[in-house]
Design a protein around this motif. Sequence first.
Motif, PDB file in Angstrom:
ATOM      1  N   GLY A 103     -21.400  55.868  52.095  1.00  0.00           N
ATOM      2  CA  GLY A 103     -20.336  55.399  50.870  1.00  0.00           C
ATOM      3  C   GLY A 103     -19.950  54.066  51.190  1.00  0.00           C
ATOM      4  O   GLY A 103     -19.250  53.595  52.276  1.00  0.00           O
ATOM      5  N   ALA A 104     -20.075  53.354  50.007  1.00  0.00           N
ATOM      6  CA  ALA A 104     -19.315  52.003  50.305  1.00  0.00           C
ATOM      7  C   ALA A 104     -18.126  52.184  49.644  1.00  0.00           C
ATOM      8  O   ALA A 104     -17.747  52.457  48.373  1.00  0.00           O
ATOM      9  N   TYR A 105     -16.949  51.537  50.282  1.00  0.00           N
ATOM     10  CA  TYR A 105     -15.517  51.211  49.660  1.00  0.00           C
ATOM     11  C   TYR A 105     -15.161  50.072  49.487  1.00  0.00           C
ATOM     12  O   TYR A 105     -14.016  49.810  48.824  1.00  0.00           O
ATOM     13  N   GLY A 106     -15.913  49.058  49.719  1.00  0.00           N
ATOM     14  CA  GLY A 106     -15.430  47.547  49.496  1.00  0.00           C
ATOM     15  C   GLY A 106     -16.856  46.871  49.237  1.00  0.00           C
ATOM     16  O   GLY A 106     -17.819  47.316  49.328  1.00  0.00           O
ATOM     17  N   LYS A 107     -16.432  45.496  49.120  1.00  0.00           N
ATOM     18  CA  LYS A 107     -17.734  44.493  48.742  1.00  0.00           C
ATOM     19  C   LYS A 107     -18.374  43.873  50.114  1.00  0.00           C
ATOM     20  O   LYS A 107     -19.210  43.427  49.968  1.00  0.00           O
ATOM     21  N   ASP A 108     -17.687  43.896  51.065  1.00  0.00           N
ATOM     22  CA  ASP A 108     -18.282  43.272  52.283  1.00  0.00           C
ATOM     23  C   ASP A 108     -19.031  44.316  52.804  1.00  0.00           C
ATOM     24  O   ASP A 108     -19.211  45.489  52.795  1.00  0.00           O
ATOM     25  N   ASN A 142     -25.201  72.135  48.775  1.00  0.00           N
ATOM     26  CA  ASN A 142     -23.940  71.698  48.383  1.00  0.00           C
ATOM     27  C   ASN A 142     -23.041  71.205  49.564  1.00  0.00           C
ATOM     28  O   ASN A 142     -23.003  71.850  50.602  1.00  0.00           O
ATOM     29  N   GLY A 143     -22.222  69.827  49.266  1.00  0.00           N
ATOM     30  CA  GLY A 143     -21.542  69.516  50.339  1.00  0.00           C
ATOM     31  C   GLY A 143     -20.113  68.706  49.658  1.00  0.00           C
ATOM     32  O   GLY A 143     -20.353  68.494  48.556  1.00  0.00           O
ATOM     33  N   GLN A 144     -19.390  68.533  50.485  1.00  0.00           N
ATOM     34  CA  GLN A 144     -18.438  67.492  50.079  1.00  0.00           C
ATOM     35  C   GLN A 144     -17.880  66.849  51.250  1.00  0.00           C
ATOM     36  O   GLN A 144     -17.896  66.814  52.242  1.00  0.00           O
ATOM     37  N   CYS A 145     -18.012  65.198  50.576  1.00  0.00           N
ATOM     38  CA  CYS A 145     -17.588  64.386  51.815  1.00  0.00           C
ATOM     39  C   CYS A 145     -16.069  63.772  51.292  1.00  0.00           C
ATOM     40  O   CYS A 145     -15.589  63.798  50.255  1.00  0.00           O
ATOM     41  N   GLN A 146     -15.086  63.302  52.439  1.00  0.00           N
ATOM     42  CA  GLN A 146     -13.944  62.959  52.309  1.00  0.00           C
ATOM     43  C   GLN A 146     -13.754  61.851  52.919  1.00  0.00           C
ATOM     44  O   GLN A 146     -14.273  61.546  54.125  1.00  0.00           O
ATOM     45  N   TRP A 147     -13.084  60.662  52.374  1.00  0.00           N
ATOM     46  CA  TRP A 147     -12.594  59.464  52.948  1.00  0.00           C
ATOM     47  C   TRP A 147     -11.490  59.685  54.004  1.00  0.00           C
ATOM     48  O   TRP A 147     -10.539  60.220  53.618  1.00  0.00           O
ATOM     49  N   LEU A 148     -11.564  59.288  55.133  1.00  0.00           N
ATOM     50  CA  LEU A 148     -10.531  59.183  56.146  1.00  0.00           C
ATOM     51  C   LEU A 148     -10.182  57.848  56.322  1.00  0.00           C
ATOM     52  O   LEU A 148     -11.002  57.093  56.910  1.00  0.00           O
ATOM     53  N   ARG A 156      -3.828  44.799  60.770  1.00  0.00           N
ATOM     54  CA  ARG A 156      -3.824  46.107  60.153  1.00  0.00           C
ATOM     55  C   ARG A 156      -4.473  46.501  58.727  1.00  0.00           C
ATOM     56  O   ARG A 156      -4.076  46.839  58.043  1.00  0.00           O
ATOM     57  N   TYR A 157      -5.795  46.132  58.891  1.00  0.00           N
ATOM     58  CA  TYR A 157      -6.706  46.219  57.836  1.00  0.00           C
ATOM     59  C   TYR A 157      -7.305  47.611  57.667  1.00  0.00           C
ATOM     60  O   TYR A 157      -7.447  48.584  58.585  1.00  0.00           O
ATOM     61  N   ILE A 158      -7.284  47.971  56.487  1.00  0.00           N
ATOM     62  CA  ILE A 158      -7.850  49.468  56.197  1.00  0.00           C
ATOM     63  C   ILE A 158      -9.166  49.574  56.320  1.00  0.00           C
ATOM     64  O   ILE A 158     -10.019  48.801  56.133  1.00  0.00           O
ATOM     65  N   ARG A 159      -9.771  50.479  57.206  1.00  0.00           N
ATOM     66  CA  ARG A 159     -11.108  50.977  57.048  1.00  0.00           C
ATOM     67  C   ARG A 159     -11.012  52.427  57.226  1.00  0.00           C
ATOM     68  O   ARG A 159     -10.149  53.113  57.347  1.00  0.00           O
ATOM     69  N   LYS A 160     -12.505  52.731  56.649  1.00  0.00           N
ATOM     70  CA  LYS A 160     -12.523  54.134  56.154  1.00  0.00           C
ATOM     71  C   LYS A 160     -13.763  54.921  56.939  1.00  0.00           C
ATOM     72  O   LYS A 160     -14.620  54.232  57.061  1.00  0.00           O
ATOM     73  N   LEU A 161     -13.449  56.071  57.469  1.00  0.00           N
ATOM     74  CA  LEU A 161     -14.361  56.899  57.840  1.00  0.00           C
ATOM     75  C   LEU A 161     -15.047  57.882  56.806  1.00  0.00           C
ATOM     76  O   LEU A 161     -14.123  58.449  56.103  1.00  0.00           O
ATOM     77  N   LEU A 162     -16.142  58.386  56.836  1.00  0.00           N
ATOM     78  CA  LEU A 162     -16.693  59.424  56.068  1.00  0.00           C
ATOM     79  C   LEU A 162     -16.816  60.898  56.718  1.00  0.00           C
ATOM     80  O   LEU A 162     -17.533  60.775  57.640  1.00  0.00           O
ATOM     81  N   ASP A 163     -16.460  61.855  56.153  1.00  0.00           N
ATOM     82  CA  ASP A 163     -16.623  63.156  56.874  1.00  0.00           C
ATOM     83  C   ASP A 163     -17.216  64.134  55.713  1.00  0.00           C
ATOM     84  O   ASP A 163     -16.438  64.295  54.862  1.00  0.00           O
ATOM     85  N   CYS A 164     -18.289  64.407  56.027  1.00  0.00           N
ATOM     86  CA  CYS A 164     -19.063  65.471  55.059  1.00  0.00           C
ATOM     87  C   CYS A 164     -19.343  66.697  55.695  1.00  0.00           C
ATOM     88  O   CYS A 164     -19.744  66.846  56.845  1.00  0.00           O
ATOM     89  N   LYS A 165     -18.992  67.922  55.036  1.00  0.00           N
ATOM     90  CA  LYS A 165     -19.203  69.187  55.338  1.00  0.00           C
ATOM     91  C   LYS A 165     -20.006  69.968  54.111  1.00  0.00           C
ATOM     92  O   LYS A 165     -20.026  69.522  53.024  1.00  0.00           O
ATOM     93  N   PRO A 245      -8.934  46.418  52.124  1.00  0.00           N
ATOM     94  CA  PRO A 245     -10.280  45.859  52.215  1.00  0.00           C
ATOM     95  C   PRO A 245     -10.497  44.521  51.437  1.00  0.00           C
ATOM     96  O   PRO A 245     -11.206  43.690  52.150  1.00  0.00           O
ATOM     97  N   ASP A 246      -9.818  44.309  50.118  1.00  0.00           N
ATOM     98  CA  ASP A 246      -9.933  43.210  49.431  1.00  0.00           C
ATOM     99  C   ASP A 246      -8.853  42.040  49.985  1.00  0.00           C
ATOM    100  O   ASP A 246      -8.878  41.257  49.343  1.00  0.00           O
ATOM    101  N   GLY A 247      -8.141  42.291  51.188  1.00  0.00           N
ATOM    102  CA  GLY A 247      -7.009  41.390  51.561  1.00  0.00           C
ATOM    103  C   GLY A 247      -5.681  41.533  51.020  1.00  0.00           C
ATOM    104  O   GLY A 247      -5.092  40.755  51.471  1.00  0.00           O
TER     105      GLY A 247
END
Length: 258
Positions: A103-108, A142-148, A156-165, A245-247
């Motif tokens: 999953g992409a959450y930013g442009k970089d 069927n599954g669900q993914c959640q951003w952490l 302190r730049y925001i970074r995200k992890l993906l958790d899928c169940k 992520p966009d600064g």
Amino acid sequence: MKQVLKALLSGGCIALTAGCATGKSESFTFTADLPPNFTYQAVAKYAPVKGETCTVKKPDVGYNQRWHLDYKERYKIDSEIPIYRTVEGCRLAIYRFELDIYGAYGKDRGDFGADSAMVIIREQLEEQYKGVFDAAGESAINGQCQWLFRTVGPKRYIRKLLDCKKIDDQGMVTKGRPVGAYTLDQLPGKTVKLKIKLANEEQPGWGDTWVKVPNGWKRCIGEGPEDQRGYCNGNYKDFSNFKMPDGRDCTIYPGCTE
């Protein structure tokens, strides 16, 4: 058998030996229904059919590989997966289809998270573990993914992890990864679909680092901006800024400004 499959369907990763079936090579279609800006990368794993003693150096086949470089041009939602292959004169049968969900959450280039899913194929399975196909020949995993979310670095730049169940037959989110299981004779001409929905809310990557407020989350200051972990440690009044992520410089997540 029951313990093995229970471990598998709860998210374990186990190597399984493929069975044997006679007849011409056939295939099934794998497809995915994913949230926006999500893709998948996969590897079909093969082993010699039962009774074969041959070996193959490169028995596996990749799909949507190197997605992060040019996936917009080359990415394909539908993949035709051979059930049997003959490589170097060796008869092979598929036994696992391993998936990475991105999953992409930013442009970089680094603004993405990833988690795994899997399709297991065996010669035989107990009925309770076998996937079910509808009248149209389609079976859904069927599954669900959640951003952490978390922060990294002194700014302190925001970074995200993906958790899928996995989502079970009762519609409940389980502890295990999205996994489906089928027998070899179920698959010819059929379609297996990975259906992933995105959780409505994001959560902190781990506890005692953010404080929930009415309109979002505030980042605990910890021992100061240089404190990489930044645990609250009982201080739920002093907070730090962080960067999206966009600064953008923000004070509350995800809205940025209060």
